[in-house]
Design a protein around this motif. Structure first.
Motif, PDB file in Angstrom:
ATOM      1  N   SER A 149       0.819  -1.223   0.000  1.00 53.15           N
ATOM      2  CA  SER A 149       0.000   0.000   0.000  1.00 53.15           C
ATOM      3  C   SER A 149       0.847   1.264   0.000  1.00 53.15           C
ATOM      4  O   SER A 149       0.447   2.275  -0.575  1.00 53.15           O
ATOM      5  CB  SER A 149      -0.946   0.005   1.201  1.00 53.15           C
ATOM      6  N   LEU A 150       2.014   1.230   0.627  1.00 55.45           N
ATOM      7  CA  LEU A 150       2.855   2.432   0.668  1.00 55.45           C
ATOM      8  C   LEU A 150       3.296   2.837  -0.730  1.00 55.45           C
ATOM      9  O   LEU A 150       3.204   4.005  -1.106  1.00 55.45           O
ATOM     10  CB  LEU A 150       4.076   2.196   1.558  1.00 55.45           C
ATOM     11  N   ASP A 208       1.913   2.013  -3.598  1.00 55.02           N
ATOM     12  CA  ASP A 208       0.792   2.249  -4.502  1.00 55.02           C
ATOM     13  C   ASP A 208       0.020   3.517  -4.175  1.00 55.02           C
ATOM     14  O   ASP A 208      -0.179   4.375  -5.032  1.00 55.02           O
ATOM     15  CB  ASP A 208      -0.136   1.033  -4.458  1.00 55.02           C
ATOM     16  N   ILE A 209      -0.430   3.644  -2.930  1.00 54.94           N
ATOM     17  CA  ILE A 209      -1.279   4.786  -2.572  1.00 54.94           C
ATOM     18  C   ILE A 209      -0.710   5.638  -1.443  1.00 54.94           C
ATOM     19  O   ILE A 209      -1.040   6.824  -1.330  1.00 54.94           O
ATOM     20  CB  ILE A 209      -2.702   4.321  -2.206  1.00 54.94           C
ATOM     21  N   GLY A 210       0.162   5.050  -0.622  1.00 52.14           N
ATOM     22  CA  GLY A 210       0.793   5.854   0.426  1.00 52.14           C
ATOM     23  C   GLY A 210       1.664   6.949  -0.141  1.00 52.14           C
ATOM     24  O   GLY A 210       1.899   7.973   0.505  1.00 52.14           O
ATOM     25  N   ILE A 211       2.113   6.770  -1.377  1.00 56.17           N
ATOM     26  CA  ILE A 211       2.946   7.779  -2.022  1.00 56.17           C
ATOM     27  C   ILE A 211       2.194   9.097  -2.187  1.00 56.17           C
ATOM     28  O   ILE A 211       2.797  10.170  -2.184  1.00 56.17           O
ATOM     29  CB  ILE A 211       3.471   7.272  -3.380  1.00 56.17           C
ATOM     30  N   TYR A 212       0.867   9.043  -2.292  1.00 54.27           N
ATOM     31  CA  TYR A 212       0.086  10.278  -2.379  1.00 54.27           C
ATOM     32  C   TYR A 212       0.189  11.071  -1.084  1.00 54.27           C
ATOM     33  O   TYR A 212       0.334  12.303  -1.097  1.00 54.27           O
ATOM     34  CB  TYR A 212      -1.386   9.971  -2.670  1.00 54.27           C
ATOM     35  N   VAL A 247       3.572  -8.457   0.155  1.00 54.27           N
ATOM     36  CA  VAL A 247       3.568  -6.997   0.288  1.00 54.27           C
ATOM     37  C   VAL A 247       2.830  -6.582   1.553  1.00 54.27           C
ATOM     38  O   VAL A 247       2.033  -7.350   2.100  1.00 54.27           O
ATOM     39  CB  VAL A 247       2.914  -6.328  -0.942  1.00 54.27           C
ATOM     40  N   GLU A 248       3.098  -5.358   2.009  1.00 57.89           N
ATOM     41  CA  GLU A 248       2.481  -4.880   3.239  1.00 57.89           C
ATOM     42  C   GLU A 248       1.048  -4.401   3.012  1.00 57.89           C
ATOM     43  O   GLU A 248       0.686  -3.956   1.923  1.00 57.89           O
ATOM     44  CB  GLU A 248       3.303  -3.751   3.863  1.00 57.89           C
ATOM     45  N   ASP A 249       0.270  -4.471   4.083  1.00 56.78           N
ATOM     46  CA  ASP A 249      -1.098  -3.955   4.089  1.00 56.78           C
ATOM     47  C   ASP A 249      -1.108  -2.573   4.733  1.00 56.78           C
ATOM     48  O   ASP A 249      -1.026  -1.557   4.053  1.00 56.78           O
ATOM     49  CB  ASP A 249      -2.001  -4.918   4.842  1.00 56.78           C
ATOM     50  N   SER A 291      -1.389   4.362   5.063  1.00 58.29           N
ATOM     51  CA  SER A 291      -1.849   3.740   3.824  1.00 58.29           C
ATOM     52  C   SER A 291      -2.294   2.330   4.151  1.00 58.29           C
ATOM     53  O   SER A 291      -1.779   1.706   5.087  1.00 58.29           O
ATOM     54  CB  SER A 291      -0.746   3.728   2.761  1.00 58.29           C
ATOM     55  N   SER A 292      -3.269   1.824   3.393  1.00 60.97           N
ATOM     56  CA  SER A 292      -3.802   0.500   3.686  1.00 60.97           C
ATOM     57  C   SER A 292      -4.395  -0.125   2.438  1.00 60.97           C
ATOM     58  O   SER A 292      -4.957   0.565   1.585  1.00 60.97           O
ATOM     59  CB  SER A 292      -4.879   0.589   4.766  1.00 60.97           C
TER      60      SER A 292
END
Length: 385
Positions: free
Chosen positions: A229-230, A232-236, A268-270, A288-289
């Motif tokens: 998640s980091l 993919d979407i945590g980067i936002y 991968v992490e959640d 992120s999740s």
């Protein structure tokens, strides 16, 4: 991210399995909004627009990127690259792309002989970004690459070096840098409307469903995604903390939790919670999740007021709220086409020989911070950056 040694057989198996589900998309400094100027007849004709080759025809490419070329003043689609010939030919007919400008991954390098292609837009899983950026640069094309830029700092640098060696522009697709609500928020913070900035929070989550969505299969594959998640979407959240403060973090802390009995999180992490400490004293608390309900929000707290972007990073229907001792208010802002603005920006940078607002160096910074966040989570202590 796959490097240039990625085997052809493995890539074929991957592309056949997924039909290339596109990498999604989560702004250093306050980027000025790209103005939607009055059409210039000399630049709005197809012959005057710069040509893009779209590499990867997954959901994000076909449902978000390609339809928004209709609002571009300086860019058009002139080539397609896909592992599915039938799908590519169908889309080529829909978008007026010549059949000779439809490429496979095997003959991608021959794009160097197509003068209609100025820019290659790489919309592939993270693990393939470096390979295709480097190949595009060697083919003499400018590159727009989805974020995260790559799955390692080393690959990011290879991408930058390849484009520099070829004398070509490299821009990372941080669309929020071209989105009016985010840009308005940055401007308000810079003008001191919130007073002294003290803290930022940002949360980004979406449930991944690899057994239901083809586009989610690669996201739980460590080699192709680079992380969970980091990445993919945590980067936002990470990038938003940087462009809202206008600073670079100097220290990160992090905690991670993933249910390893869940097959989605074997590689991968959640859930990951990370904190960024900035030189001014601002603390950014971000999450992120891949398992909680979809959310894409951010909030900035000053000593006079707070500002809320909810959503912060969605495709459409943005919202901005400000609160202080007088109450809450919603400034009247006009929704803009962040996709078209982004595509036009690189086209104009190529035409005018200017550096993009979100160059490869911007993507490299985020990947470097992401690696520091992973390190902090592993070690259970703060990591200097």
């Amino acid at each position: 991210m796959a490097d240039t040694s990625t085997s052809l057989d493995s890539r074929r198996r991957f592309l056949a399995q997924l039909s290339l589900g596109a990498a999604l998309a989560a702004v250093a400094g306050a980027a000025a909004a790209l103005p939607q100027s009055e059409p210039d007849p000399m630049k709005t004709t197809d012959s005057a627009k710069l040509g893009y080759a779209i590499v990867g025809l997954g959901k994000f490419a076909t449902q978000q990127i390609m339809p928004n070329f209709k609002d571009c003043q300086h860019a058009r689609i002139t080539a397609l690259v896909s592992g599915s010939p039938e799908k590519a030919r169908k889309l080529a007919r829909e978008y007026g792309v010549a059949e000779k400008s439809v490429y496979s991954y095997e003959n991608f390098d021959s794009i160097k002989d197509n003068p209609e292609v100025d820019i290659v837009y790489i919309i592939l899983p993270n693990g393939l970004h470096a390979e295709y950026t480097i190949r595009a640069a060697r083919a003499g094309k400018h590159v727009l690459c989805e974020k995260p830029m790559a799955t390692s700092v080393e690959d990011c640098q290879k991408m930058i070096d390849a484009c520099n060696k070829a004398g070509k522009k490299l821009m990372i697709a941080y669309r929020a840098h071209y989105e009016p609500f985010n840009l308005d928020a940055v401007e308000r913070i810079r003008k001191g409307e919130l007073g002294k900035l003290r803290a930022i929070t940002s949360d980004h989550g979406r449930p991944v469903k690899p057994t239901e969505e083809k586009a989610d299969v690669w996201r739980v594959d460590k080699k192709l995604a680079g992380g969970g998640s980091l990445m993919d979407i945590g980067i936002y959240a990470l990038n938003a903390a940087r462009y809202l403060t206008g600073e670079e973090p100097e220290e990160v802390t992090a905690q991670e939790f993933s249910d390893k009995s869940d097959p989605r999180f074997k590689e991968v992490e959640d859930n990951i919670h990370f904190t960024l400490r900035f030189p001014s004293g601002v603390l950014a608390s971000c999450t992120s999740s891949y398992s909680y309900a979809e959310v894409k929000r951010g909030r900035a707290f000053g000593d006079k007021a707070w500002l809320d972007l909810d959503p912060l990073s969605d495709y459409y229907e943005h919202n901005l709220k400000i609160g202080d001792k007088e109450g809450k208010r919603e400034p009247k802002l006009q929704e803009g086409n962040q996709f078209a603005a982004q595509l036009d920006h690189l086209a104009e940078c190529v035409r005018d020989n200017k550096t993009p607002k979100t160059p490869g160096e911007e993507g490299l910074k985020d990947v470097r911070y992401i690696m520091a966040i992973y390190e902090a989570a592993r070690k259970g202590k703060a990591v200097k950056v």
